[in-house]
Design a protein around this motif. Structure first.
Motif, PDB file in Angstrom:
ATOM      1  N   ASP A   1       0.873  -1.170   0.000  1.00  0.00           N
ATOM      2  CA  ASP A   1       0.000   0.000   0.000  1.00  0.00           C
ATOM      3  C   ASP A   1       0.911   1.220   0.000  1.00  0.00           C
TER       4      ASP A   1
ATOM      5  N   ARG B   1      -8.825   1.569  -3.243  1.00  0.00           N
ATOM      6  CA  ARG B   1      -7.440   2.017  -3.192  1.00  0.00           C
ATOM      7  C   ARG B   1      -6.614   1.321  -4.269  1.00  0.00           C
TER       8      ARG B   1
ATOM      9  N   GLU C   1       0.222   4.375  -0.155  1.00  0.00           N
ATOM     10  CA  GLU C   1      -0.181   5.480   0.716  1.00  0.00           C
ATOM     11  C   GLU C   1       0.301   5.259   2.148  1.00  0.00           C
TER      12      GLU C   1
END
Length: 704
Positions: free
Chosen positions: A345, A430, A347
């Motif tokens: 991920d 996402r 982010e």
């Protein structure tokens, strides 16, 4: 004039008959119809009735006829009487209007004696049109256990009714009241049983519609009630399932745990319990269920029965098992790949999955990899910004890309990593990254080695080309020098003085040595450039040995070295042994090896030749000398061009490339050169070549 009184004998007979009918369990109508006939007969009445006193939903009393005299006077009343006679709850005659003489008896609980009904104020309204005339009426409320259970009505007795008649008939009224009370109780019991049956049927219908299995168990595990879903789950009819105790349909492996939980439940340790267990289907396979078991207690608190609610989770368990199997196959596949599968991920700047191979390759366990910002801290500082920028570019572009960077392992090693990076969309929207990291260190080193080797080959080719050109350029003036030196030595018209001749000899010797070096360099250049032409043939070893010995025999005599062929065993120098090689080049190989064996030998030494055949079909052409030998360090550099291994300071002439040429010639002929040497003892050089079938002609014998 009044009717004769009812005799005690008749009364007793009537009571006996009615009680006998009741005792025989005759239906109420069969009990009361003969009774009403007896009453009408013994009292001389024209008509009458026997009725139950009931109450409606508001508590108001009303009469429901058990039996009555048919006094219908029109079609409507005849239809009512017929329905009543057919029986049935909905067809019984009921009288809710109590503004009548019999109604007064119901309302007050008093006996009504009316010998002038037409003017009796208790009567209320008149009789319906067409109703038979009523000249006298007796209404007797019937009590049982202090409760009015019914009423007996008689009409039109000749001479009317009086209290004395009521008193004489009281034993009968009491008996009838008792029977009506018993009938009412029996009806109530039957109604309760019917209601219970209907309730159980309704409950059974309800639980049969349930999407889960429900079973009511006695304390010993015998079913008391089971729904259709449970039967369907286990593949049996309700009748068959009701015959099996719960332990008989529980999987043997799950039974001990189930019995332990049930014992705790019955002991009062827990109010209920939940377990995942297996039942046995009628066809033998297992049925997985989530089972909730509760204990129902009696009013005194003691255990009464068990209720089990079972949800069939077989498909879910099978799906879970298939998922686990699929996950295991995935993990096995992932862990069989020599790389690190990962998901991240961006982010959150952390990995969300890293395969187990991460630890084997980098020394860091997957848990360390999934720490926030871990990866960035281990990427080589010189590659970090570029690698992060390339990953961001992949995320923005949404197209897969391979990136390379250096990674610092747990033990400090710097690894070259090649990572395939691709983008995917998660369920929550996402953008995640996923890929495979491969340790490319060995590949990178191989590439670097290949580049270095290619550079070395280019440099060597350039060197070879330079040497070849220089050798050609040097040989022309050198031939002129050697030619004029020979002319000077042979000029009889102008003979040289001894001093001059000595100087010319030095020029000739040095020039010859230099020419030999140039020729060797040219040979090596041609070999390395692939310019050597070979003519492979079946070559008898004896022939080549004989030719080579004849070329070096003078040098051996001058050095005081003896050359011999080892014939101590026939297989060491078989006369028919042949090899496949270029005849000229093989002789050159042997001459070089013999020349070195002579050159680096001692005075009085020996050179021995043999050519045994190895089990793998290789002919081992061995040249063994008794010379100065080689150290292990010298052997490591033996085949390096122009490296004379320190011998250049010994005064022995040489170029340092003779053995290199020999090795290269053997290689291009499909053979190899090896050496075994002991410093101060001597050396044995072995030229290995594949054996070939001999030609028809016998080989020439070598000269010793």
């Amino acid at each position: 004039m009044s009717e004769p009184p009812v005799s005690p004998h008749d009364l007793a007979a009537i009571i006996g008959r009615v009680q006998s009918r009741y005792i025989r369990a005759a239906p109420p109508r069969e009990v009361f119809e003969p009774l009403l006939i007896d009453l009408l007969d013994c009292t001389g009445s024209e008509y009458g009735f026997i009725a139950d006193v009931l109450h409606d939903e508001h508590g108001a009393p009303f009469l429901r006829m058990e039996v009555l005299t048919d006094i219908s006077w029109n079609d409507a009343t005849r239809a009512m009487v017929e329905r009543h006679l057919r029986g049935g709850e909905g067809d019984a005659l009921e009288f809710h209007n109590l503004g009548t003489l019999f109604g007064h008896a119901v309302r007050t609980g008093e006996v009504v004696v009316s010998n002038q009904p037409g003017s009796d104020p208790r009567r209320g309204g008149g009789l319906p049109a067409g109703h038979p005339p009523m000249r006298a009426f007796l209404g007797v409320p019937l009590f049982h256990g202090g409760e009015m259970v019914g009423q007996l009505g008689l009409a039109n007795r000749h001479g009317g009714y009086d209290q004395a008649l009521v008193d004489r008939l009281q034993p009968l009224f009491t008996s009838v009241a008792a029977i009506m009370g018993a009938v009412r109780a029996e009806r109530a019991r039957r109604a309760a049983e019917q209601a219970l049956r209907e309730q159980r049927a309704q409950l059974q219908a309800t639980v049969d519609l349930a999407g889960v299995g429900i079973v009511e168990l006695s304390l010993d595990g015998t079913p008391r009630m089971i729904n259709q879903r449970m039967c369907d789950m286990l593949g049996r009819t309700r009748e068959a399932q009701m015959k099996l105790r719960t332990d008989q349909v529980t999987h043997p492996d799950d039974l001990p745990a189930e019995q332990t939980l049930r014992a705790r439940l019955l002991a009062g340790e827990v109010p209920r319990y939940h377990c995942t267990k297996r039942y046995l289907h009628a066809e033998g396979h297992a049925v997985w269920v989530n089972a909730n078991t509760s204990l129902v207690r009696k009013p005194d608190g003691s255990p009464d029965y068990l209720i089990v609610v079972a949800e069939d989770i077989t498909e879910r368990m099978q799906a879970d098992a298939a998922l686990r199997s699929s996950q295991q196959r995935f993990l096995d596949l992932v862990n069989s790949v020599d790389g690190i599968f990962w998901e991240a991920d961006l982010e959150e700047r952390r990995f969300t999955y890293v395969s187990d191979k991460a630890e084997a390759i980098t020394g860091f366990a997957p848990a360390r990899w999934m720490e926030r910002a871990f990866w960035a801290t281990r990427v080589h500082p010189e590659d970090r910004d570029r690698a992060v920028s390339e990953i961001i570019a992949v995320q923005l572009a949404g197209t897969p890309q391979s990136i390379e960077y250096r990674f610092i392992a747990a033990d400090g090693r710097v690894l070259w990593m090649s990572s395939l990076v691709t983008v995917l969309q998660s369920e929550d929207g996402r953008r995640l990254l996923r890929g495979l990291i491969i340790d490319a260190t060995a590949l990178k080193q191989a590439e670097e080695s290949q580049l270095a080797a290619q550079a070395a080959l280019r440099a060597n080719a350039a060197k070879t080309q330079f040497l070849s050109r220089m050798s050609h350029e040097l040989r022309t003036p050198l031939n002129a020098v050697l030619g004029f030196a020979q002319l000077l030595a042979l000029d009889t018209a102008h003979p040289l003085t001894p001093a001059q001749r000595a100087r010319v000899d030095h020029i000739s010797q040095a020039g010859s040595h230099l020419l030999a070096m140039i020729n060797d360099v040219l040979d090596l250049s041609r070999i390395e450039s692939g310019g050597v032409s070979l003519m492979p043939a079946v070559v008898p070893v004896y022939v080549v040995v004989s030719e080579a010995i004849s070329l070096v025999v003078n040098a051996a005599a001058q050095a005081g070295v003896t050359i011999t062929v080892d014939r101590s065993a026939r297989d060491l120098a078989a006369p028919t042994t042949c090899v496949r090689a270029d005849h000229l080049r093989l002789r050159q190989v042997l001459v070089n090896l013999l020349s070195n064996a002579i050159k680096y030998n001692r005075s009085g030494g020996t050179v021995i030749l043999r050519w045994p055949v190895a089990p793998d079909g290789q002919v081992l052409l061995q040249v063994q000398d008794s010379g100065i030998g080689l150290s292990a360090a010298q052997q490591e550099h033996l085949f390096e061009p122009f490296n004379r291994l320190g011998i250049e300071r010994s005064g022995i002439e040489g170029t340092g490339i003779g053995l290199v040429i020999t090795q290269r010639l053997l290689q291009v002929m499909g053979g190899r050169l090896s050496v075994e040497s002991t410093l101060g003892v001597g050396s044995c050089f072995t030229a290995s070549l594949p054996e070939a079938q001999p030609a028809s002609a016998l080989p020439v014998q070598a000269q010793a």
